[in-house]
Enzyme design. Structure first.
Site: not given
Ligand SMILES: Cc1cc2nc3c(=O)[nH]c(=O)nc-3n(C[C@H](O)[C@H](O)[C@H](O)COP(=O)(O)OP(=O)(O)OC[C@H]3O[C@@H](n4cnc5c(N)ncnc54)[C@H](O)[C@@H]3O)c2cc1C
Length: 548
Positions: A14-15, A35, A468
């Site tokens: 997401s971020a 990724e 979350h």
């Molecule tokens: C099953 C589920 C249902 C959810 N439902 C909702 C919802 O309905 N509405 C809502 O608002 N939120 C929901 N959430 C929460 C929300 O989607 C997350 O909090 C949000 O997407 C997190 O964003 P982020 O950028 O912090 O991390 P992520 O979106 O998790 O991104 C992290 C990325 O980093 C990559 N990565 C990690 N380690 C490495 C590495 N060592 N090397 C390369 N790449 C790596 C991962 O593969 C991933 O693509 C849900 C989450 C899940 C898991």
């Protein structure tokens, strides 16, 4: 692959997708987005109700970790997205932003520039909301937001019952600062999931200055003299180093970002010493302060209106056809059809609990979670501002080893009190006259679960993680924080964290919207050249060797 870029972003979630879009907008700036998972082309990612099949441990599009519920309890699976779009590609598509007062509290606590004035502007800038622009919403941005269509009889009965219990009907739950109930805002557009990859990465993919690498694991951050100068990565069995002229940005999510920091020598000194990792910066808070919403899932038997039968047999085939030919029908629904924010006690200044109401119910058959054959609803609820803190810690210096996760749910009296009050309030809503023609009984945890102790326990036996996870690299102006209000990691240079790890508190709502808004704000801070230097926690104690 180029070996040197201005910015290296770890994680296309997401971020990370937002950052990749914003930082590569200037063709003179080179960006590498890395990724671990595959591309997001799988049909079940695009189809909203495909998540039922996607969310399986072992699926290459998800990370699956075992997390302790805390206090010697059993473990549960924590799944995270592992594909372009990260968790936004496998989540429930509920679109919520949190209460403005929560961001203002971040600012009041010293996180200058993170109050609603700034973060609200970021939300409006990224949104293209079906309800159009207003004080509370944006239109014309890259993130499509649609409303669940109104009018289903059972949804209408739920909304009417809430009204009878004192929760007013609202058109846009994100704009209802004093709470309310209404149809679910969703990151779905014309029946398809609108992930962060779809919204932010797809429009930027053709840029020659943006290099996107899937199937590539970042193993650690490479430091030279206390400065992050690149990352060690592995693709197809080959390990290499990519260098960053300006910054390395960790957007690997609230579990993998602290893990990467710890593997790279940034974390609690004793933990790193235990695993033989050379210390770069001793920051005790890396991996601490894990925040999570603990849900209860009330299962309710109903006489009619449930969609359970739509997802099995011939009806499922018919609904798949409907989805593939017209982008409509139950396969296009988000995790919940109706959403509410409620005050579990009337004297509270603002809502303290979120409800997601889904027109399905689940049971267990042969140890597997399945949709019930009978008609049912699921009412998912949680206290929105928990202060129980868990932790994430590496279990080994091996980057492929899973981290140790302790959720430590409901470990404070405050969290238990709000959670218990919430169940009583949910039951009050279910008892209202508007639902009498529908509701047969609460089947789980069921009416026998009545005392405070039994209800608190039901959060563990009939509950779940909300997915979350946040707070493991907490932002703050205090020296105990992992990142400063510019999201720079303390004690080192050239390294930021931009994902839900930085959240000082959980907000009222799901965390996909906040992750994207945080990245929108972070991009502004990164691109502003006059950011003052982050105060160091202590001088770097050691430097990782740079690979040839
Ligand atoms: C099953 C589920 C249902 C959810 N439902 C909702 C919802 O309905 N509405 C809502 O608002 N939120 C929901 N959430 C929460 C929300 O989607 C997350 O909090 C949000 O997407 C997190 O964003 P982020 O950028 O912090 O991390 P992520 O979106 O998790 O991104 C992290 C990325 O980093 C990559 N990565 C990690 N380690 C490495 C590495 N060592 N090397 C390369 N790449 C790596 C991962 O593969 C991933 O693509 C849900 C989450 C899940 C898991």
């Amino acid at each position: 692959m180029n070996q040197e870029y201005d910015f290296i972003i770890v994680g296309a979630g997401s971020a990370g997708c937002v950052l990749a879009n914003r930082l590569s907008a200037d063709p003179g700036t080179t960006v590498l987005l890395i990724e671990s998972g595959p591309a997001d082309s799988h049909a079940l990612i695009q189809m909203p109700r495909g998540i039922g099949k996607m969310l399986t441990p072992g699926n290459p599009h998800v990370w699956s970790y075992s997390a302790s519920k805390g206090a010697g309890r059993d473990t549960e699976d924590w799944l995270k997205g592992r594909t372009l779009g990260g968790s936004s590609s496998i989540n429930g598509m509920v679109y919520l932003r949190g209460h403005p007062a929560e961001y203002d509290a971040w600012e009041a606590a010293g996180c200058t520039g993170w109050g609603w004035k700034d973060i609200g502007r970021c939300y409006r800038a990224m949104e293209d909301h079906e309800l159009g622009a207003s004080e509370a919403r944006g239109a014309g941005g890259p993130l499509k937001v649609s409303m669940h269509p109104a009018g289903h009889p059972l949804c209408e009965a739920v909304i009417a019952a809430a009204g009878q219990a004192g929760v007013p009907r609202v058109d846009d739950i994100n704009a209802a600062l004093h709470g309310g109930i209404g149809y679910q805002p969703r990151t779905i557009w014309r029946g398809r999931r609108w992930s962060a990859a779809r919204a932010f990465l797809a429009p930027a993919r053709a840029r020659r200055n943006l290099d996107v690498r899937t199937g590539t694991d970042v193993l650690r951050v490479v430091f030279e003299g206390g400065r992050a100068v690149g990352v060690e990565l592995r693709a197809g069995g080959t390990v290499a180093v990519a260098r960053a002229r300006r910054e390395v940005i960790l957007s690997a999510g609230a579990l993998n970002t602290p893990k990467l920091l710890q593997l790279s020598g940034v974390g609690p000194a004793a933990l790193l010493a235990r695993h033989g990792i050379p210390l770069v910066a001793d920051i005790a808070a890396v991996g601490r302060h894990l925040l999570e919403h603990r849900c209860i899932m009330l299962q309710v038997r109903v006489r009619s209106g449930s969609l359970n039968r739509e997802f099995a047999g011939v009806r499922l085939l018919k609904n798949l056809l409907r989805y593939f030919t017209g982008g409509s029908g139950p396969m296009t629904h988000a995790a919940h059809e109706v959403c509410a924010f409620v005050k579990t006690r009337p004297e509270l200044a603002r809502p303290d609990a979120e409800l997601g109401i889904g027109l399905y119910s689940i049971g267990v058959e042969d140890g597997k979670i399945v949709l019930e054959k009978e008609q049912g609803m699921t009412w998912v609820g949680y206290f929105t501002n928990p202060d129980s803190e868990g932790s994430v810690a590496i279990s080994s210096a091996d980057p492929d080893a899973a981290p140790l996760i302790d959720a430590n749910y409901l470990s404070t009296a405050n969290d238990r009190r709000h959670s218990i009050d919430l169940v009583r309030f949910m039951r009050k809503m279910l008892m209202q006259p508007a639902l009498r023609p529908y509701v047969v009984a609460e089947t789980q945890p069921g009416p026998a679960c009545a005392s405070d102790e039994e209800i608190a326990e039901a959060f563990f036996t009939h509950g779940s993680t909300a997915f979350h996870a946040a707070g493991t690299c907490r932002m703050g102006a205090d020296p105990g924080a992992v990142v400063d209000p510019h999201l720079r990691v303390r004690g080192v240079e050239g390294l930021r964290v931009v994902d839900t790890s930085i959240m000082p508190t959980l907000i009222s709502g799901n965390t996909n919207g906040p992750a994207m808004a945080i990245a929108m704000r972070a991009a502004e801070l990164i691109l502003a050249s006059d950011s003052p230097a982050a105060p160091a926690v202590r001088p770097p104690a050691a430097t990782n060797a740079v690979l040839p």
